[in-house]
Design a protein around this motif. Structure first.
Motif, short mmCIF file in Angstrom:
data_model
loop_
_atom_site.label_atom_id
_atom_site.label_comp_id
_atom_site.label_asym_id
_atom_site.label_seq_id
_atom_site.Cartn_x
_atom_site.Cartn_y
_atom_site.Cartn_z
N VAL A 36 35.38 37.98 47.59
CA VAL A 36 36.09 39.21 47.26
C VAL A 36 36.34 40.03 48.53
O VAL A 36 37.34 40.73 48.65
N GLU A 37 35.43 39.93 49.50
CA GLU A 37 35.60 40.65 50.76
C GLU A 37 36.92 40.29 51.43
O GLU A 37 37.64 41.17 51.92
N HIS A 38 37.26 39.01 51.43
CA HIS A 38 38.48 38.56 52.08
C HIS A 38 39.73 38.98 51.30
O HIS A 38 40.76 39.30 51.89
N PHE A 118 44.46 44.61 42.84
CA PHE A 118 44.01 45.95 43.24
C PHE A 118 43.45 46.70 42.03
O PHE A 118 42.38 47.31 42.10
N ILE A 119 44.15 46.64 40.91
CA ILE A 119 43.73 47.37 39.72
C ILE A 119 42.41 46.82 39.19
O ILE A 119 41.52 47.59 38.79
N THR A 120 42.24 45.50 39.21
CA THR A 120 40.98 44.92 38.76
C THR A 120 39.82 45.40 39.63
O THR A 120 38.76 45.80 39.13
N LEU A 121 40.01 45.38 40.93
CA LEU A 121 38.97 45.83 41.85
C LEU A 121 38.67 47.31 41.66
O LEU A 121 37.54 47.75 41.85
N SER A 127 32.50 46.31 41.18
CA SER A 127 33.27 45.60 42.19
C SER A 127 32.93 46.08 43.59
O SER A 127 32.42 47.20 43.79
N LEU A 128 33.19 45.23 44.58
CA LEU A 128 32.95 45.60 45.97
C LEU A 128 33.77 46.82 46.36
O LEU A 128 33.28 47.71 47.08
N MET A 129 34.98 46.89 45.88
CA MET A 129 35.83 48.04 46.22
C MET A 129 35.23 49.34 45.72
O MET A 129 35.21 50.35 46.45
#
Length: 227
Positions: A36-38, A118-121, A127-129
């Motif tokens: 997910v970071e990438h 973007f919306i999922t994060l 989430s990481l975000m």
């Protein structure tokens, strides 16, 4: 372990661009383990304007974007390394894909766009975000860094896209609307203020566990009809 090509047919062009860039970044760093970071790193490079819009809503801090990018970079640098051949998908990245595809299908579509990721994060609590944004907001002053004025750029583009004279939009305070485009697409909110002269309105949107005012163009929203 699933590979990136396993999911190729599920992505629209913009979504696949994000995963390709994430793949190249993992490969460039010799990590060979796409996480997910990438994906977050790729979104920040390709769709920086949506991060600008989000941070404008969450924090009145001109350095917030550069601070978030720094946190993302630190997360990518610390990502796990896969010793085998080829780049593999981390379990968290597979889960991100599945959640996003589920949301896309719920909305009657078949392929994942970049904005869907973007919306999922943004919406997933763990989430990481969300974690990086919590860190950012916990230290609102942070370390000042120079950054391109993306906010001004986005606002100047938006200012040049007004409704034509033939288009008529009528919105009122306290009315519920659904956002159709931009970083908050698919979100709903309540109209707080209407600016007829500028064809814009301020909508209260529930983000990160609290209501935030978001300025939108008339073209960016639609009315919600309750039956």
């Amino acid at each position: 372990m699933a590979t990136l090509e396993t999911y190729r047919q599920r992505f629209a062009e913009s979504g696949w661009q994000i995963f390709e860039l994430a793949h190249e970044e993992a490969k460039r760093r010799g990590q060979n383990y796409l996480g997910v970071e990438h994906v977050l790193y790729a979104l920040a490079q390709v769709n920086a304007e949506i991060f600008s819009s989000l941070l404008r809503s969450l924090a009145n801090n001109p350095d917030a974007l550069s601070m978030l990018l720094k946190l993302i970079e630190e997360s990518v640098a610390a990502a796990p390394i896969h010793e085998g051949e080829g780049v593999r998908l981390a379990p968290e990245a597979i889960e991100l894909f599945k959640l996003t595809l589920r949301r896309v299908r719920f909305n009657g579509r078949r392929r994942i766009e970049a904005t869907d990721l973007f919306i999922t994060l943004l919406m997933e609590e763990e989430s990481l975000m969300r974690e990086l944004i919590r860190q950012l907001l916990a230290d609102p002053r942070g370390e000042a860094k120079e950054v391109r004025n993306l906010v001004t750029l986005v606002e100047s583009v938006g200012a040049g896209r007004r409704p034509t004279a033939r288009q008529r939009f009528v919105y009122s305070v306290d009315e519920m609307v659904r956002i159709k485009s931009g970083p908050f697409a698919a979100f709903t909110g309540r109209v707080e203020k209407v600016n007829e002269n500028e064809s814009t309105l301020t909508v209260r949107v529930y983000i990160m566990g609290r209501q935030q005012p978001v300025e939108l163009r008339f073209l960016d929203v639609e009315k919600i009809d309750f039956i």
